[in-house]
Design an enzyme around this catalytic site. Structure first.
Site, PDB file in Angstrom:
ATOM      1  N   TYR A  31      26.297  17.501  27.775  1.00  0.00           N
ATOM      2  CA  TYR A  31      26.333  16.214  28.487  1.00  0.00           C
ATOM      3  C   TYR A  31      27.709  15.544  28.420  1.00  0.00           C
ATOM      4  O   TYR A  31      28.584  15.979  27.680  1.00  0.00           O
ATOM      5  CB  TYR A  31      25.212  15.280  28.068  1.00  0.00           C
ATOM      6  CG  TYR A  31      25.065  14.822  26.640  1.00  0.00           C
ATOM      7  CD1 TYR A  31      26.069  14.938  25.694  1.00  0.00           C
ATOM      8  CD2 TYR A  31      23.872  14.221  26.249  1.00  0.00           C
ATOM      9  CE1 TYR A  31      25.897  14.486  24.413  1.00  0.00           C
ATOM     10  CE2 TYR A  31      23.679  13.758  24.960  1.00  0.00           C
ATOM     11  CZ  TYR A  31      24.704  13.895  24.033  1.00  0.00           C
ATOM     12  OH  TYR A  31      24.516  13.436  22.760  1.00  0.00           O
ATOM     13  N   GLU A  32      27.865  14.525  29.235  1.00  0.00           N
ATOM     14  CA  GLU A  32      29.151  13.850  29.463  1.00  0.00           C
ATOM     15  C   GLU A  32      30.197  14.795  30.037  1.00  0.00           C
ATOM     16  O   GLU A  32      31.393  14.654  29.781  1.00  0.00           O
ATOM     17  CB  GLU A  32      29.675  13.188  28.184  1.00  0.00           C
ATOM     18  CG  GLU A  32      28.714  12.219  27.546  1.00  0.00           C
ATOM     19  CD  GLU A  32      28.216  11.145  28.505  1.00  0.00           C
ATOM     20  OE1 GLU A  32      28.884  10.883  29.505  1.00  0.00           O
ATOM     21  OE2 GLU A  32      27.144  10.574  28.236  1.00  0.00           O
ATOM     22  N   GLY A  33      29.756  15.741  30.836  1.00  0.00           N
ATOM     23  CA  GLY A  33      30.651  16.745  31.408  1.00  0.00           C
ATOM     24  C   GLY A  33      30.677  17.964  30.519  1.00  0.00           C
ATOM     25  O   GLY A  33      31.130  17.892  29.367  1.00  0.00           O
ATOM     26  N   ARG A  89      32.923  10.476  26.368  1.00  0.00           N
ATOM     27  CA  ARG A  89      33.392  11.819  26.023  1.00  0.00           C
ATOM     28  C   ARG A  89      34.008  11.836  24.634  1.00  0.00           C
ATOM     29  O   ARG A  89      33.781  12.771  23.852  1.00  0.00           O
ATOM     30  CB  ARG A  89      34.379  12.307  27.084  1.00  0.00           C
ATOM     31  CG  ARG A  89      33.679  12.694  28.374  1.00  0.00           C
ATOM     32  CD  ARG A  89      34.612  12.948  29.541  1.00  0.00           C
ATOM     33  NE  ARG A  89      33.833  13.389  30.700  1.00  0.00           N
ATOM     34  CZ  ARG A  89      34.323  13.576  31.910  1.00  0.00           C
ATOM     35  NH1 ARG A  89      35.618  13.347  32.140  1.00  0.00           N
ATOM     36  NH2 ARG A  89      33.544  13.986  32.898  1.00  0.00           N
TER      37      ARG A  89
END
Length: 596
Positions: free
Chosen positions: A439-441, A295
Site C-alpha cells: 500500500y501507499e504505492g 509513504r
C-alpha cells in the site's frame, strides 16, 4: 508471548550525536526544547508503547474489528488506549502550535511512530491516518478550513482518512469515477464508492474527516480532472459543534492477512456534503502531500516491525537450547548450548541488527531534513533539505518495507517451528509487515518514481543531495586512518552508484523500458549505499567517543562491530545489483505474452 522494549538508547544516540542539531539552531522547533525534554519524550513514548499498546497487539489481531449496523467496533482496549494517547497530548506532538499542537521536531515524531508500530501496528494506523489528513489541510486548506478542522484533529478528538482507491483503480487514479456536484452554497455532493480505506469507520473518535478524490462534471479524463474534498462523517456547524450525520457509510470490512485490528473499509458516499480543498482539478497534486507523508510513515512501519521481530528473535536465541557450538560446548553445565552460538543464527541476527540500526539512522536524518524543509526560516536551506526528502521518500518506503518483511521472516527462521505457531507472536509480525510493501504505492512504483522522476528532478539537484552528503562525510574521514575500513567501502559503493546512475539515465533516454527493467535493482543499490553512508557516519561518532574515553564503551564498540559486518557482509550485494542493472532489460522482455 512476544515482548517489546523501545530502543530509547539508540534514539538518544542518533538525536544527540548523529544529528548536528547545533547547525539547525534556527529551527523554531528547536528553540523551545533541550536534551532533557527530548529524553523525556522518548522515555514516555516508550513507556506508553510498552505498557499500553503492546499488550493489546496479539488480542487485537485475534479479535479484529466488527461491523454492526454500519458501525465499526475496534478490539477491546483500543478505545481506552486511544483515550490515554489523546489525553497525554501525543496526537499533536509535531503539529502546529497555532492550532493547538506542541510543535516538536519531526525526528521525535519518527521515533514515536517507530515505537507505536513496533508495539501495535494495527492500533497505530488510526492516529497515523489522522496525522496525514491534518497535514494536508494545514498545507492546502483555506484559513476557514484550518480553523474548522485542525484544532479538533490535532487534539485527537477527530481523526482523518485518505480516500483514493476504487474497485476498478488503485495506482492508476486517473480512472477514479467518484462524482462531485457543486451546490449553490459552494459545497458539493460527493457520490461514489471507495475501497480499502484504512480507519474509514471506527469508534475511537467523535468524528472522522475523510479526504476524498472525486471528479466534477465536465472535468477532463485522467488525473488532471481530479479534485479533492473534505467530507466529514458528521457535519459541523459554524461554532465547530457536531451536527447531523453525513451521507457517508461503511458498507463492509475487509478480512485481511495482517493488521487485523485496523479497520479497512468500503466507504459509500451518497450525495454526502463535501468541501473543496484548493481549486477544482488540482486534487491529485494536493493529495500527494498526504501520500508522500504516508509513504515515509509506511517505511517506518517496516522499520518498527523489523525492530520488534529482531528483539524477540534475540530473546529466543539466548534461551533455546539446541546442539553444541562447532568449536566446542559453550555451556557445558547445560544439556545443549543456546542457538545464539551457531554461526547461521548469528548471521540472521547480524543482518537484522545492521539493517535496523542503519535504517533508523537514515530515518532520523531524513526527519530532520523534513523539519528543515517545512520550518527553517532560510529559503535556500528549505530547498536543499527538500531535495533530500524527495529523493529519500521512495527509498525509505520501499527499502524499509522490503527490509521489514525480510527481518520478520528471519525472526521466524530463528524461532524455527516455534515461529510458525501463533503463540510466539512472530508469525503476526510477518503478516503485519507484508502489506507495507503494497500500500501507499507498491515498491515497484516507488522504484519507478526514483528512476523516472527523482534522477532528473530539479535539474539533477535532487539526486545530487545524497552525493553531497557522502562527499562531506568522506572529507571528514580523509585524515583518520581508523576510518579507512568504513570510508573506503563507502567511497567504492558511491562511485558504483554514480556510474550506474549515469548508465540508467542514458539507457532510459533511448528506451523507456530500460528504466522499468533497472528500477527495482537500482533502488536497492541506492538504499544499500545510503545505508553505508549511515553506518560510516555512526562509526565515526563511535570511534571518536572511544578515543576520547567514555563510560559507554560497550555501546560504541557494538556500533563499530555492526558497521564492520554491514560493510563486509551486506554492502557487497551492490556488486551483483550493478551487474544486474548493466545486463539491461532484453532478457526481462524477451518472452511473448503467450509464453507465460
Amino acid at each position: 508471548m512476544p515482548s517489546y522494549t523501545g530502543p530509547v538508547e539508540d534514539f538518544r544516540f542518533l538525536i544527540h550525536e548523529f544529528l548536528d542539531l547545533e547547525a539547525c539552531s534556527d529551527l523554531p522547533s528547536l528553540k523551545e526544547i533541550d536534551g532533557e525534554i527530548i529524553d523525556a519524550v522518548l522515555n514516555e513514548g516508550a513507556r506508553f508503547c510498552e505498557s499500553v499498546l503492546q499488550p493489546l497487539n496479539a488480542p487485537g489481531d485475534a479479535a479484529g474489528c466488527r461491523l454492526e449496523n454500519g458501525a465499526v467496533i475496534t478490539p477491546d482496549g483500543f478505545r481506552q488506549a486511544y483515550r490515554t494517547f489523546r489525553e497525554n497530548g501525543w496526537p499533536g506532538l509535531t503539529s502546529s502550535p497555532e492550532f493547538g499542537g506542541q510543535g516538536m521536531p519531526h525526528f521525535l515524531g519518527i521515533a514515536l511512530s517507530e515505537m507505536i508500530t513496533a508495539a501495535n501496528t494495527s492500533w497505530g494506523m488510526y492516529p497515523a491516518l489522522a496525522h496525514g489528513a491534518w497535514e494536508l489541510i494545514h498545507a492546502h486548506g483555506s484559513e476557514e478550513q484550518k480553523r474548522t478542522w485542525l484544532p479538533k484533529m490535532i487534539a485527537g478528538e477527530w481523526t482523518g482518512t485518505m480516500n483514493l482507491t476504487e474497485s476498478h483503480c488503485g495506482t492508476d487514479l486517473g480512472l477514479v469515477r467518484t462524482r462531485a456536484e457543486r451546490l449553490d452554497d459552494g459545497s458539493y455532493h460527493i457520490s461514489g464508492t471507495k475501497i480499502w480505506i484504512s480507519a474509514g469507520e471506527h469508534d475511537l473518535a467523535e468524528n472522522i474527516v475523510h479526504l476524498v478524490l472525486a471528479r466534477t462534471p465536465g472535468a477532463p479524463e485522467g488525473t488532471r480532472g481530479l479534485s479533492l474534498f473534505i467530507v466529514p462523517k458528521f457535519l459541523v456547524d459554524e461554532n465547530g459543534q457536531l451536527g447531523e450525520r453525513n451521507a457517508v457509510n461503511c458498507a463492509g470490512l475487509d478480512h485481511k492477512m495482517g493488521i487485523r485490528g485496523s479497520a479497512t473499509c468500503e466507504m459509500v458516499y451518497d450525495k454526502a456534503v463535501g468541501y473543496l480543498i484548493g481549486e477544482e482539478q488540482k486534487g491529485l497534486a494536493l493529495m500527494f502531500t498526504m501520500m508522500n507523508g504516508a509513504r515515509l510513515g509506511t517505511g517506518i512501519q517496516g522499520l518498527g516491525l523489523a525492530s520488534v521481530a529482531y528483539q524477540n528473535a534475540v530473546s529466543f536465541a539466548r534461551e533455546r537450547l539446541q546442539g553444541r557450538s562447532l568449536d566446542g560446548p559453550k555451556f557445558p553445565d547445560k544439556p545443549a548450548d543456546p542457538i545464539i552460538v551457531h554461526p547461521d543464527v548469528r548471521r540472521m541476527l547480524m543482518i537484522s541488527k545492521a539493517c535496523i540500526e542503519g535504517s533508523r539512522a537514515l530515518a532520523v536524518f531524513t526527519a530532520l531534513q523534513l523539519e528543515i524543509e517545512l520550518r527553517h526560516p532560510d529559503a535556500e536551506a528549505r530547498e536543499r533539505a527538500g531535495h533530500w526528502v524527495a529523493l529519500m521518500t521512495p527509498i525509505v518506503k520501499a527499502w524499509f518495507t522490503d527490509m521489514g518483511f525480510e527481518v520478520t521472516s528471519l525472526a521466524m527462521q530463528v524461532h524455527g517451528g516455534a515461529g510458525y505457531i501463533v503463540d510466539t507472536g512472530v508469525e503476526q509480525f510477518l503478516r503485519d509487515a507484508r502489506i507495507a510493501k503494497i500500500y501507499e504505492g507498491t515498491n515497484g512504483i516507488q522504484a519507478l518514481d526514483l528512476v523516472g522522476r527523482k534522477l532528473t528532478a530539479a535539474n539533477g539537484e535532487t539526486v545530487k543531495s545524497f552525493f553531497t552528503e557522502v562527499e562531506r562525510l568522506l572529507a571528514e574521514c580523509a585524515d583518520d586512518e581508523a576510518m579507512n575500513e568504513f570510508a573506503q567501502p563507502l567511497a567504492e559503493a558511491t562511485e558504483r552508484l554514480r556510474n550506474t546512475t549515469a548508465r540508467v539515465y542514458r539507457n532510459m533516454a533511448g528506451n523507456p523500458l530500460e528504466a522499468g527493467a533497472a528500477s527495482v535493482d537500482y533502488l536497492k543499490l541506492f538504499a544499500l549505499t545510503a545505508m553505508a553512508w549511515s553506518w560510516t557516519k555512526q562509526a565515526r561518532i563511535a570511534q571518536r567517543a572511544i578515543e576520547g574515553g567514555t563510560e559507554r564503551e560497550s555501546f560504541y564498540r557494538t556500533k563499530l562491530d555492526t558497521a564492520r559486518f554491514f560493510m563486509a557482509r551486506v554492502l557487497p550485494e551492490t556488486l551483483g545489483l550493478a551487474a544486474q542493472i548493466e545486463a539491461g532489460g532484453d532478457t526481462l522482455m524477451a518472452l511473448d505474452e503467450s509464453a507465460f
